[in-house]
Design a protein around this motif. Structure first.
Motif, mmCIF file in Angstrom:
data_model
loop_
_atom_site.group_PDB
_atom_site.id
_atom_site.type_symbol
_atom_site.label_atom_id
_atom_site.label_comp_id
_atom_site.label_asym_id
_atom_site.label_seq_id
_atom_site.Cartn_x
_atom_site.Cartn_y
_atom_site.Cartn_z
ATOM 1 N N THR A 141 0.837 -1.200 0.000
ATOM 2 C CA THR A 141 0.000 0.000 0.000
ATOM 3 C C THR A 141 0.873 1.251 0.000
ATOM 4 O OG1 THR A 141 -1.673 -1.199 1.244
ATOM 5 C CG2 THR A 141 -1.870 1.199 1.177
ATOM 6 N N ASN A 142 0.731 2.084 -1.056
ATOM 7 C CA ASN A 142 1.394 3.393 -1.141
ATOM 8 C C ASN A 142 0.538 4.272 -2.031
ATOM 9 O OD1 ASN A 142 2.913 3.711 -3.996
ATOM 10 N ND2 ASN A 142 2.926 1.541 -3.383
ATOM 11 N N CYS A 143 0.744 5.546 -1.954
ATOM 12 C CA CYS A 143 -0.164 6.488 -2.636
ATOM 13 C C CYS A 143 -0.127 6.308 -4.155
ATOM 14 C CB CYS A 143 0.198 7.923 -2.248
ATOM 15 S SG CYS A 143 -1.105 9.103 -2.668
ATOM 16 N N THR A 144 1.077 6.222 -4.737
ATOM 17 C CA THR A 144 1.196 6.056 -6.189
ATOM 18 C C THR A 144 0.544 4.753 -6.640
ATOM 19 O OG1 THR A 144 3.270 7.301 -6.198
ATOM 20 C CG2 THR A 144 2.810 5.924 -8.120
ATOM 21 N N GLY A 145 0.813 3.675 -5.905
ATOM 22 C CA GLY A 145 0.230 2.386 -6.257
ATOM 23 C C GLY A 145 -1.279 2.399 -6.213
ATOM 24 N N ARG A 146 -1.841 3.103 -5.192
ATOM 25 C CA ARG A 146 -3.297 3.190 -5.097
ATOM 26 C C ARG A 146 -3.879 3.949 -6.285
ATOM 27 N NH1 ARG A 146 -6.468 5.317 -0.994
ATOM 28 N NH2 ARG A 146 -7.962 3.941 -2.011
ATOM 29 N N GLU A 150 -6.736 2.688 -8.745
ATOM 30 C CA GLU A 150 -8.030 3.385 -8.770
ATOM 31 C C GLU A 150 -8.203 4.253 -10.016
ATOM 32 O OE1 GLU A 150 -10.349 2.852 -6.544
ATOM 33 O OE2 GLU A 150 -9.121 1.571 -5.257
ATOM 34 N N GLN A 151 -7.069 4.687 -10.602
ATOM 35 C CA GLN A 151 -7.064 5.563 -11.783
ATOM 36 C C GLN A 151 -7.853 6.852 -11.542
ATOM 37 O OE1 GLN A 151 -7.637 3.845 -15.618
ATOM 38 N NE2 GLN A 151 -6.347 2.072 -15.199
ATOM 39 N N ARG A 152 -7.722 7.413 -10.349
ATOM 40 C CA ARG A 152 -8.320 8.702 -10.000
ATOM 41 C C ARG A 152 -7.511 9.303 -8.861
ATOM 42 N NH1 ARG A 152 -11.287 7.474 -5.405
ATOM 43 N NH2 ARG A 152 -11.981 5.298 -5.216
ATOM 44 N N LEU A 153 -7.849 10.533 -8.512
ATOM 45 C CA LEU A 153 -7.156 11.226 -7.424
ATOM 46 C C LEU A 153 -7.339 10.465 -6.114
ATOM 47 C CD1 LEU A 153 -5.708 13.772 -6.264
ATOM 48 C CD2 LEU A 153 -7.986 14.795 -6.023
ATOM 49 N N VAL A 154 -6.212 10.215 -5.421
ATOM 50 C CA VAL A 154 -6.263 9.544 -4.117
ATOM 51 C C VAL A 154 -5.328 10.273 -3.156
ATOM 52 C CG1 VAL A 154 -6.769 7.282 -5.123
ATOM 53 C CG2 VAL A 154 -4.389 7.926 -4.673
ATOM 54 N N TYR A 155 -5.542 10.032 -1.847
ATOM 55 C CA TYR A 155 -4.584 10.531 -0.855
ATOM 56 C C TYR A 155 -4.286 9.404 0.103
ATOM 57 C CZ TYR A 155 -8.306 10.955 2.635
ATOM 58 O OH TYR A 155 -9.318 10.686 3.520
ATOM 59 N N ALA A 175 -1.963 11.696 -4.925
ATOM 60 C CA ALA A 175 -1.548 11.269 -6.269
ATOM 61 C C ALA A 175 -2.719 11.422 -7.232
ATOM 62 C CB ALA A 175 -1.065 9.822 -6.251
ATOM 63 N N ALA A 176 -2.402 11.879 -8.437
ATOM 64 C CA ALA A 176 -3.437 12.076 -9.467
ATOM 65 C C ALA A 176 -2.944 11.494 -10.783
ATOM 66 C CB ALA A 176 -3.750 13.559 -9.635
ATOM 67 N N PRO A 177 -3.846 10.916 -11.585
ATOM 68 C CA PRO A 177 -3.439 10.332 -12.875
ATOM 69 C C PRO A 177 -3.164 11.409 -13.927
ATOM 70 C CG PRO A 177 -5.805 10.093 -12.581
ATOM 71 C CD PRO A 177 -5.273 10.691 -11.307
ATOM 72 N N GLY A 187 0.409 8.014 -16.718
ATOM 73 C CA GLY A 187 1.354 8.206 -15.626
ATOM 74 C C GLY A 187 0.647 8.666 -14.369
ATOM 75 N N VAL A 188 1.428 8.834 -13.286
ATOM 76 C CA VAL A 188 0.887 9.290 -11.998
ATOM 77 C C VAL A 188 1.817 10.356 -11.436
ATOM 78 C CG1 VAL A 188 0.370 8.636 -9.613
ATOM 79 C CG2 VAL A 188 -0.277 7.128 -11.496
ATOM 80 N N LEU A 189 1.215 11.451 -10.983
ATOM 81 C CA LEU A 189 1.951 12.522 -10.307
ATOM 82 C C LEU A 189 1.638 12.433 -8.811
ATOM 83 C CD1 LEU A 189 3.733 15.092 -10.719
ATOM 84 C CD2 LEU A 189 1.593 16.397 -10.684
ATOM 85 N N THR A 190 2.664 12.293 -7.987
ATOM 86 C CA THR A 190 2.474 12.100 -6.546
ATOM 87 C C THR A 190 3.217 13.178 -5.768
ATOM 88 O OG1 THR A 190 2.345 9.712 -6.897
ATOM 89 C CG2 THR A 190 2.697 10.474 -4.636
ATOM 90 N N LEU A 191 2.510 13.809 -4.826
ATOM 91 C CA LEU A 191 3.099 14.817 -3.933
ATOM 92 C C LEU A 191 3.175 14.237 -2.525
ATOM 93 C CD1 LEU A 191 3.939 17.719 -3.012
ATOM 94 C CD2 LEU A 191 1.498 18.190 -2.758
#
Length: 649
Positions: A141-146, A150-155, A175-177, A187-191
């Motif tokens: 479990t990590n933000c980018t992986g989630r 999910e292919q949508r914005l997650v935290y 993280a947002a797709p 791709g995924v952008l993760t802050l």
């Protein structure tokens, strides 16, 4: 991004969104999640952990991922190199946007992965190395992986990570797709931010940054597509801004101006169009403009100008030389005859052909003389095809057929508005159309005197002055002239310029009349017969000895052209395989007895050789064709010294 929009994007992910823990509340939340972790490991279902996180933890456990291990997993070196090379554009576009996002999170970390979870780049704190694989199936479990799942914005809150080291960092992630023009996640952008700098506005910022990367990629794709279209256009295009500075120039335009560096320069100052300023023109269509850029040859183009939305100009250019090449191709202008295609073996023709071959090796002007119908244009075409100009155009002009008041405009062209009724934009003359090739001026003796003066200038200066033009245009054209009249007599009467005659008569070649080469008549008859039968879709026919004798005795005032017409008429009117003397027109009335014996002998020998050749030495059919018995054929073969073996096998 506004909260209502954010909620619609996140769906189930919005639980507790407007109350993301900060400060002391974050520490309390960490403690609750740690207790939830302990309960989960004890086989319980802790209420303090979001259902989505519990499902992710369960998947991580089933994948046997060690929560205590801290080492990252990487692709093979060659594979990673290929991935980074493939994603170079995504990395380049995302770079500046990631730096801007980092400005709002100076103690944070931002990373970008591809759709397979491979880290492509990062900025800020050194947390996830390039190449590290962040899929949940690898890292738990990590933000980018989630986000990948999910292919949508997650935290993800700090205590929700699977790896113990990540939980102990006490940092929150969003993280947002990143999507392409078709909406597919690429791709995924993760802050990753400290708990004090992480709240619901952070989520909207990450979502907006990911969308900005996608939009930039779409814009780049559109620009690349437009650039590709621009580069493949079959005309030059130059785009300027409102001040006239060149912003864009395509491949065709660069070729027109021989690779001249134009981007960033003033259009009019760089290209120096004669007599006008293109930046002062709001609109024009197919206007002929001559450019004289420094250190480059003058270029004539058809130019169209359209206003651009930003106040600039879109200038399209078509090189006149290319337009003329297309015109020649459409008109079928060219030379098809070669020396090998000129029939005959008579001494008079052989001598003329040798002189013509010699002329083809030079670039000097040739004057062809001879009666009408002797084949002067065939010789002109053969000279062109035997020369270094064979790849260029061959343009034939019948000077006698041009109206006297149009000779100048047809040969030398005219500019826009040169005279009443002239075509808008002007027109190139035959000399310009023949650039790089040969111009055949037939019946040169009938050219008006005023046109002779202009022609003399072309021959002397190698340049053409269009009617109404202010400056001449350089041309590279070889002249082959032809006439059936006595130019010496025309000079005496003042009908032909003496100085022009001497300019034209550099290489002189007389084409013999057909009556001077009667031995060639049988071969010509066979040639025309085969040509006509093919064209008329008729079975092959043969001319008997009597018919051939009659044709050989005829004086042919119309020369080869008349012979071709007679053969065509005979084939059209006959429905037999053999054409006899009585099948010929009445004007071919000379009997063999009235013919010069030497001339008749030569014609008979040539006819027998021609028939033997076409029938591959078959004596029976040869005798039938020429209308004699087999014994009579043997006598003729012996008489003329013809060996049948030369034609067999």
């Amino acid at each position: 991004m506004h909260i209502p929009d954010l909620l619609s994007v996140m769906g189930e992910e919005c639980e507790g969104l407007v109350s993301l823990p900060e400060g002391a509340e974050a520490s309390l939340r960490d403690a609750q999640l740690e207790q939830g972790w302990q309960d989960f490991n004890a086989g319980l279902e802790p209420d303090s952990v979001r259902p989505a996180i519990r499902r992710s933890w369960q998947a991580s456990r089933e994948a046997a991922i060690d929560p205590g291990a801290v080492n990252y997993v990487f692709p093979a070196e060659a594979e990673l190199k290929a991935i980074l090379q493939k994603q170079a554009e995504l990395i380049e576009v995302a770079g500046s946007i990631m730096q801007s996002l980092l400005a709002y999170n100076p103690d944070g970390h931002i990373n970008l992965t591809d759709a397979d979870g491979v880290t492509l780049c990062y900025c800020g704190l050194d947390m996830t190395p390039v190449g590290s694989i962040l899929r949940e199936s690898v890292m738990g479990t990590n933000c980018t992986g989630r986000c990948l799942n999910e292919q949508r914005l997650v935290y993800l809150l700090s205590g929700e990570n699977w790896k113990q080291e990540l939980r102990q960092r006490h940092r929150q992630c969003a993280a947002a797709p990143v999507r392409n023009a078709e909406g597919r996640m690429i791709g995924v952008l993760t802050l990753t931010a400290s708990q004090d700098n992480f709240h619901y506005h952070t989520l909207g910022t990450v979502q907006a940054a990911a969308e900005a990367i996608g939009r930039q990629l779409v814009l780049r794709s559109l620009l690349a597509e437009q650039r590709s279209i621009l580069e493949t256009l079959n005309e030059g295009v130059i785009v300027t801004d409102a001040s006239g500075t060149i912003k864009t120039i395509n491949r065709y335009a660069r070729q027109i101006f021989r690779g001249l560096q134009l981007t960033g320069r003033d259009l009019d100052k760089a290209l120096l169009p004669e007599g006008l300023r293109l930046t002062d023109i709001t609109f024009c269509n197919d206007r002929e403009v001559i450019f004289q850029p420094p250190d480059r040859p003058r270029v004539a183009c058809l130019v169209s100008v359209m206003p651009a939305p930003d106040g600039g100009r879109i200038v399209s250019l078509r090189d006149n030389q290319r337009i003329r090449a297309i015109t020649r191709q459409v008109m079928g202008i060219g030379a098809s005859y070669t020396f090998e295609m000129i029939c005959g073996r008579s001494p008079a023709l052989t001598e003329a052909l040798e002189k013509a071959r010699t002329s083809s090796r030079s670039d000097s002007t040739v004057l062809l003389t001879g009666e009408s119908g002797t084949g002067k244009e065939l010789f002109a075409q053969a000279i062109h095809n035997g020369s270094d100009r064979q790849g260029g155009p061959f343009i034939a002009v019948n000077c006698a057929a041009l109206p006297r008041d149009l000779v100048q405009s047809e040969l030398f062209g005219y500019v826009d508005g040169a005279f009443t009724g002239s075509r808008r934009g002007g027109a190139a003359g035959k000399f310009e159309l023949a650039e790089g090739g040969t111009l055949f001026l037939d019946e040169i003796g009938d050219m008006p005197l005023e046109a002779q003066t202009s022609l003399l200038r072309v021959l002397q200066e190698a340049e053409v002055m269009r009617i109404g033009a202010q400056r001449p245009v350089k041309v590279d054209v070889r002249i082959i002239a032809a006439t059936n009249c006595d130019l010496l007599r025309a000079m005496e009467t003042g009908a032909f310029r003496r100085d022009l005659f001497y300019r034209l008569n550099v290489l002189s070649l007389r084409i013999p009349a057909l009556r001077e080469r009667t031995g060639d008549v049988p071969q010509l008859v066979e040639w025309f017969s085969e040509k006509m039968c093919t064209r008329l879709k008729k079975a092959s026919v043969q001319f008997t000895s009597g018919a051939m004798a009659a044709l050989s005795c005829y004086p042919w005032p119309g020369n080869v052209r008349e012979l071709e017409n007679i053969v065509e008429r005979a084939i059209n009117l006959s429905d037999k395989q053999l054409i006899h003397a009585e099948d010929l027109p009445e004007e071919i009335g000379s009997s063999p007895e009235q013919c010069d014996p030497q001339r008749l002998e030569s014609s008979e020998r040539a006819h027998i050789i021609s028939v033997l050749s076409s029938l591959k030495g078959n004596l029976r059919r040869t005798a039938q064709t020429i209308g004699v018995s087999r014994a009579g054929l043997y006598n003729k073969l012996k008489k003329h010294g013809i060996s049948v073996d030369e034609f067999r096998g």
